[in-house]
Design an enzyme around this catalytic site. Structure first.
Site, PDB file in Angstrom:
ATOM      1  N   SER A  82      59.723  63.850   1.192  1.00 54.50           N
ATOM      2  CA  SER A  82      59.236  63.610   2.555  1.00 54.50           C
ATOM      3  C   SER A  82      57.734  63.336   2.580  1.00 54.50           C
ATOM      4  CB  SER A  82      59.513  64.865   3.380  1.00 54.50           C
ATOM      5  OG  SER A  82      58.795  64.833   4.581  1.00 54.50           O
TER       6      SER A  82
ATOM      7  N   TYR B 108      58.293  74.148   5.072  1.00 55.89           N
ATOM      8  CA  TYR B 108      59.202  73.026   4.772  1.00 55.89           C
ATOM      9  C   TYR B 108      58.557  72.098   3.742  1.00 55.89           C
ATOM     10  CZ  TYR B 108      61.316  68.379   5.450  1.00 55.89           C
ATOM     11  OH  TYR B 108      61.901  67.141   5.256  1.00 55.89           O
TER      12      TYR B 108
ATOM     13  N   GLU C   4      55.919  64.572   4.611  1.00 54.34           N
ATOM     14  CA  GLU C   4      55.294  65.866   4.910  1.00 54.34           C
ATOM     15  C   GLU C   4      54.622  66.453   3.670  1.00 54.34           C
ATOM     16  OE1 GLU C   4      55.071  68.055   7.868  1.00 54.34           O
ATOM     17  OE2 GLU C   4      55.150  65.988   8.560  1.00 54.34           O
TER      18      GLU C   4
ATOM     19  N   THR D  61      60.666  62.123  18.774  1.00 57.74           N
ATOM     20  CA  THR D  61      61.080  60.812  19.325  1.00 57.74           C
ATOM     21  C   THR D  61      62.327  60.955  20.188  1.00 57.74           C
ATOM     22  OG1 THR D  61      62.364  60.418  17.321  1.00 57.74           O
ATOM     23  CG2 THR D  61      60.132  59.480  17.397  1.00 57.74           C
TER      24      THR D  61
HETATM   25  P1  NAP Z   1      69.156  66.330   9.500  1.00 51.69           P
HETATM   26  O1  NAP Z   1      69.683  65.388  10.537  1.00 51.69           O
HETATM   27  O2  NAP Z   1      68.493  67.587   9.917  1.00 51.69           O
HETATM   28  O3  NAP Z   1      70.381  66.677   8.521  1.00 51.69           O
HETATM   29  C1  NAP Z   1      70.278  67.688   7.569  1.00 51.69           C
HETATM   30  C2  NAP Z   1      71.615  67.870   6.915  1.00 51.69           C
HETATM   31  O4  NAP Z   1      71.520  68.949   5.968  1.00 51.69           O
HETATM   32  C3  NAP Z   1      72.768  68.260   7.871  1.00 51.69           C
HETATM   33  O5  NAP Z   1      73.952  67.646   7.431  1.00 51.69           O
HETATM   34  C4  NAP Z   1      72.844  69.766   7.691  1.00 51.69           C
HETATM   35  O6  NAP Z   1      74.114  70.304   8.001  1.00 51.69           O
HETATM   36  C5  NAP Z   1      72.599  69.845   6.191  1.00 51.69           C
HETATM   37  N1  NAP Z   1      72.229  71.182   5.733  1.00 51.69           N
HETATM   38  C6  NAP Z   1      71.405  72.078   6.304  1.00 51.69           C
HETATM   39  N2  NAP Z   1      71.355  73.206   5.583  1.00 51.69           N
HETATM   40  C7  NAP Z   1      72.172  73.020   4.526  1.00 51.69           C
HETATM   41  C8  NAP Z   1      72.580  73.829   3.443  1.00 51.69           C
HETATM   42  N3  NAP Z   1      72.144  75.094   3.297  1.00 51.69           N
HETATM   43  N4  NAP Z   1      73.451  73.333   2.532  1.00 51.69           N
HETATM   44  C9  NAP Z   1      73.941  72.075   2.682  1.00 51.69           C
HETATM   45  N5  NAP Z   1      73.608  71.259   3.698  1.00 51.69           N
HETATM   46  C10 NAP Z   1      72.737  71.732   4.601  1.00 51.69           C
HETATM   47  O7  NAP Z   1      68.124  65.566   8.542  1.00 51.69           O
HETATM   48  P2  NAP Z   1      67.928  63.986   8.293  1.00 51.69           P
HETATM   49  O8  NAP Z   1      66.920  63.491   9.269  1.00 51.69           O
HETATM   50  O9  NAP Z   1      69.237  63.329   8.180  1.00 51.69           O
HETATM   51  O10 NAP Z   1      67.186  64.009   6.893  1.00 51.69           O
HETATM   52  C11 NAP Z   1      67.919  63.952   5.660  1.00 51.69           C
HETATM   53  C12 NAP Z   1      67.052  64.483   4.524  1.00 51.69           C
HETATM   54  O11 NAP Z   1      65.861  63.718   4.431  1.00 51.69           O
HETATM   55  C13 NAP Z   1      66.585  65.930   4.689  1.00 51.69           C
HETATM   56  O12 NAP Z   1      66.491  66.486   3.419  1.00 51.69           O
HETATM   57  C14 NAP Z   1      65.194  65.798   5.292  1.00 51.69           C
HETATM   58  O13 NAP Z   1      64.434  66.941   4.981  1.00 51.69           O
HETATM   59  C15 NAP Z   1      64.718  64.566   4.583  1.00 51.69           C
HETATM   60  N6  NAP Z   1      63.739  63.734   5.283  1.00 51.69           N
HETATM   61  C16 NAP Z   1      63.973  63.321   6.548  1.00 51.69           C
HETATM   62  C17 NAP Z   1      63.067  62.462   7.154  1.00 51.69           C
HETATM   63  C18 NAP Z   1      63.295  61.936   8.550  1.00 51.69           C
HETATM   64  O14 NAP Z   1      62.323  61.434   9.146  1.00 51.69           O
HETATM   65  N7  NAP Z   1      64.531  61.969   9.080  1.00 51.69           N
HETATM   66  C19 NAP Z   1      61.938  62.028   6.448  1.00 51.69           C
HETATM   67  C20 NAP Z   1      61.752  62.469   5.156  1.00 51.69           C
HETATM   68  C21 NAP Z   1      62.673  63.310   4.558  1.00 51.69           C
HETATM   69  P3  NAP Z   1      74.513  70.701   9.538  1.00 51.69           P
HETATM   70  O15 NAP Z   1      74.867  69.399  10.203  1.00 51.69           O
HETATM   71  O16 NAP Z   1      75.656  71.616   9.350  1.00 51.69           O
HETATM   72  O17 NAP Z   1      73.294  71.339  10.137  1.00 51.69           O
HETATM   73  O1  F7E Z   2      57.237  65.915  14.920  1.00 51.75           O
HETATM   74  C1  F7E Z   2      54.528  66.402  17.342  1.00 51.75           C
HETATM   75  C2  F7E Z   2      54.609  67.365  16.155  1.00 51.75           C
HETATM   76  O2  F7E Z   2      59.327  67.223  14.702  1.00 51.75           O
HETATM   77  C3  F7E Z   2      56.392  64.776  14.867  1.00 51.75           C
HETATM   78  C4  F7E Z   2      61.316  65.661   9.946  1.00 51.75           C
HETATM   79  O3  F7E Z   2      62.349  64.718   9.869  1.00 51.75           O
HETATM   80  O4  F7E Z   2      59.671  63.948   9.646  1.00 51.75           O
HETATM   81  C5  F7E Z   2      60.081  64.981  10.516  1.00 51.75           C
HETATM   82  O5  F7E Z   2      59.058  65.951  10.651  1.00 51.75           O
HETATM   83  C6  F7E Z   2      55.048  65.093  15.501  1.00 51.75           C
HETATM   84  C7  F7E Z   2      54.413  66.399  15.005  1.00 51.75           C
HETATM   85  O6  F7E Z   2      58.771  65.395  13.038  1.00 51.75           O
HETATM   86  C8  F7E Z   2      56.469  67.907  19.999  1.00 51.75           C
HETATM   87  O7  F7E Z   2      53.607  68.370  16.256  1.00 51.75           O
HETATM   88  C9  F7E Z   2      54.523  66.985  19.777  1.00 51.75           C
HETATM   89  O8  F7E Z   2      53.062  66.191  14.769  1.00 51.75           O
HETATM   90  O9  F7E Z   2      59.450  64.772  15.295  1.00 51.75           O
HETATM   91  P1  F7E Z   2      58.779  65.859  14.560  1.00 51.75           P
HETATM   92  P2  F7E Z   2      57.924  65.848  11.773  1.00 51.75           P
HETATM   93  O10 F7E Z   2      57.350  67.191  11.918  1.00 51.75           O
HETATM   94  O11 F7E Z   2      56.993  64.738  11.457  1.00 51.75           O
HETATM   95  C10 F7E Z   2      59.334  64.367   8.315  1.00 51.75           C
HETATM   96  C11 F7E Z   2      58.961  63.140   7.518  1.00 51.75           C
HETATM   97  C12 F7E Z   2      60.369  65.203   7.694  1.00 51.75           C
HETATM   98  O12 F7E Z   2      60.534  65.215   6.474  1.00 51.75           O
HETATM   99  C13 F7E Z   2      61.025  66.216   8.560  1.00 51.75           C
HETATM  100  O13 F7E Z   2      62.271  66.618   7.994  1.00 51.75           O
HETATM  101  O14 F7E Z   2      55.253  65.267  16.900  1.00 51.75           O
HETATM  102  N1  F7E Z   2      55.122  66.940  18.573  1.00 51.75           N
HETATM  103  N2  F7E Z   2      55.317  67.588  20.665  1.00 51.75           N
HETATM  104  C14 F7E Z   2      56.349  67.495  18.674  1.00 51.75           C
HETATM  105  N3  F7E Z   2      57.326  67.654  17.770  1.00 51.75           N
HETATM  106  C15 F7E Z   2      58.475  68.244  18.188  1.00 51.75           C
HETATM  107  N4  F7E Z   2      59.493  68.404  17.315  1.00 51.75           N
HETATM  108  N5  F7E Z   2      58.631  68.700  19.479  1.00 51.75           N
HETATM  109  C16 F7E Z   2      57.654  68.557  20.428  1.00 51.75           C
HETATM  110  O15 F7E Z   2      57.820  68.969  21.553  1.00 51.75           O
END
Ligand code: NAP
Ligand code: F7E
Length: 348
Positions: free
Chosen positions: A134, A157, A136, A198
């Site tokens: 990520s 995280y 992050e 978003t």
């Molecule tokens: P997500 O919608 O939160 O999906 C996470 C998945 O992981 C769900 O299927 C969840 O199951 C499963 N999970 C949670 N705890 C688990 C465990 N203990 N064992 C097995 N599975 C488990 O996340 P996503 O946005 O699709 O992201 C996919 C991956 O990319 C994640 O690793 C995330 O950290 C990483 N990532 C995401 C982003 C992004 O912007 N979306 C960016 C960079 C990296 P349930 O449905 O049962 O909760």
């Molecule tokens: O926050 C700000 C918050 O929770 C984005 C995950 O998929 O992407 C995701 O992590 C920004 C942050 O995503 C609210 O403070 C303001 O600066 O949508 P987010 P994230 O933290 O960037 C990365 C790449 C991953 O890997 C993660 O799994 O938005 N923000 N107001 C807020 N964020 C949330 N959630 N809620 C608010 O009300």
């Protein structure tokens, strides 16, 4: 037929990746967690009863916290490719559930790599592993970030993702395993969890527009992110595993917008002045924030030709359209006397 195993198949990326791989002719196996309510909404449309001939999507109960389940499922599914998408993926929640997040997001990677190593040893089958890293992990590092930018994680995280990243590098070097780290910047879609900013915005403004909600409470509006479309990003995951060598690849659009910019774009698309409805609630602020992420995807572009297709405005438009439709459906239900509650958004 090539076989893929996906952890986190019930999540946003799991749903897009399954659909993508099924279209490519793969047999897809997914690991799902046992839950007391259904958690397969995002993939139900892809699922066919395994008793029917032609079914190519199979689900197995398992968990990244349970190594023996991972081993058993590897034996059963005999995959050529493993995509590790499972995670407690909410950054803010990781401050509340820090040990749990470390275990699933960090140690879970180690459990999976160990299981794959043993599976390769016993079966002789070379398995390619994708790890969902990520942006992050870059945290406080100055943008633009690329594969050579030093990590500076700012949440439990992110620290756990850094551990997962290094486990992968180590297993690549120690055992010559094909393990690739994707370093993906934020990617969104109509399937995005409703507590990420978003989707919280498009859901909240959509409901306000349809008269179902009065206010939307948010945290830091100045944070900047490089937001792409999840459908484009799962293609990059697959391309990484088709490349002849494993490596580490940034996947991003190269453009960053603030949360405020996202509100402007969504509000404009809905014909709504968001400033009248949005209030700041400090409980959505993080103890340590990531201010500015903007990726440089040149390596992915030059190595295997990946480029994002969906622009920021198209992404916002797609999410707004979807969530206006959802709010309209809720309004219809309400008019028919059903109670409609917005689940979970209060905690995101
Ligand atoms: P997500 O919608 O939160 O999906 C996470 C998945 O992981 C769900 O299927 C969840 O199951 C499963 N999970 C949670 N705890 C688990 C465990 N203990 N064992 C097995 N599975 C488990 O996340 P996503 O946005 O699709 O992201 C996919 C991956 O990319 C994640 O690793 C995330 O950290 C990483 N990532 C995401 C982003 C992004 O912007 N979306 C960016 C960079 C990296 P349930 O449905 O049962 O909760
Ligand atoms: O926050 C700000 C918050 O929770 C984005 C995950 O998929 O992407 C995701 O992590 C920004 C942050 O995503 C609210 O403070 C303001 O600066 O949508 P987010 P994230 O933290 O960037 C990365 C790449 C991953 O890997 C993660 O799994 O938005 N923000 N107001 C807020 N964020 C949330 N959630 N809620 C608010 O009300």
């Amino acid at each position: 037929m090539r076989r893929a195993l996906i952890t986190g198949i019930t999540g946003q990326d799991g749903a897009y990746l399954s659909s993508f791989l099924l279209d490519k002719g793969y047999e897809v196996h997914g690991i799902m967690r046992r839950a007391s309510t259904f958690n397969t909404d995002r993939i139900d449309h892809l699922y066919r009863d395994p008793h029917e001939s032609g079914a190519r999507l199979f689900l197995h109960y398992g968990d990244l916290q349970d190594g023996s389940s991972l081993r058993r499922i590897l034996q059963k599914s005999q995959p050529d490719e493993v995509y590790n998408l499972g995670a407690q993926s909410h950054v803010k929640v990781s401050f509340e559930l820090s040990e749990y997040s470390a275990d699933v997001v960090g140690t879970g990677v180690l459990r999976l790599l160990e299981a794959v190593r043993d599976f390769t040893g016993s079966s002789g089958k070379q398995v390619r592993v994708y790890q969902a890293g990520s942006s992050e992990m870059f945290g406080a590092a100055k943008p633009p970030q690329n594969e050579t930018t030093p990590f500076y994680p700012r949440s439990p995280y992110a620290v756990a993702k850094v551990a997962g990243y290094w486990y992968c590098v180590n297993y690549r070097e120690a055992y010559n395993m094909f393990v690739t780290n994707g370093i993906l910047f934020n990617h969104e879609s109509p399937l995005r969890g409703e507590t990420f900013v978003t989707r919280k915005i498009t859901r909240g403004l959509g409901r306000i527009k349809k008269g179902l909600q009065k206010k939307l409470f948010l945290g830091n509006l100045d944070a900047r992110r490089d937001w792409g479309f999840a459908g484009d990003y799962v293609e990059a995951m697959w391309m990484m595993l088709q490349h002849q060598e494993p490596g580490d690849f940034v996947v991003a659009t190269g453009e960053a917008y603030s949360v405020r910019d996202f509100l402007d774009a969504a509000g404009e698309k809905m014909g709504l002045d968001w400033k009248q409805y949005v209030e700041i609630d400090p409980r959505y602020m993080r103890p340590t924030e990531v201010d500015y992420l903007m990726g440089d995807p040149a390596k992915a572009r030059n190595t295997f030709g990946w480029k994002p297709k969906v622009t920021f405005r198209e992404l916002v438009g797609m999410m707004v359209e979807h969530d206006l439709e959802l709010a309209e459906q809720e309004r219809t239900l309400m008019k028919a006397g059903h109670s409609v509650a917005l689940r979970g958004v209060a905690n995101g």
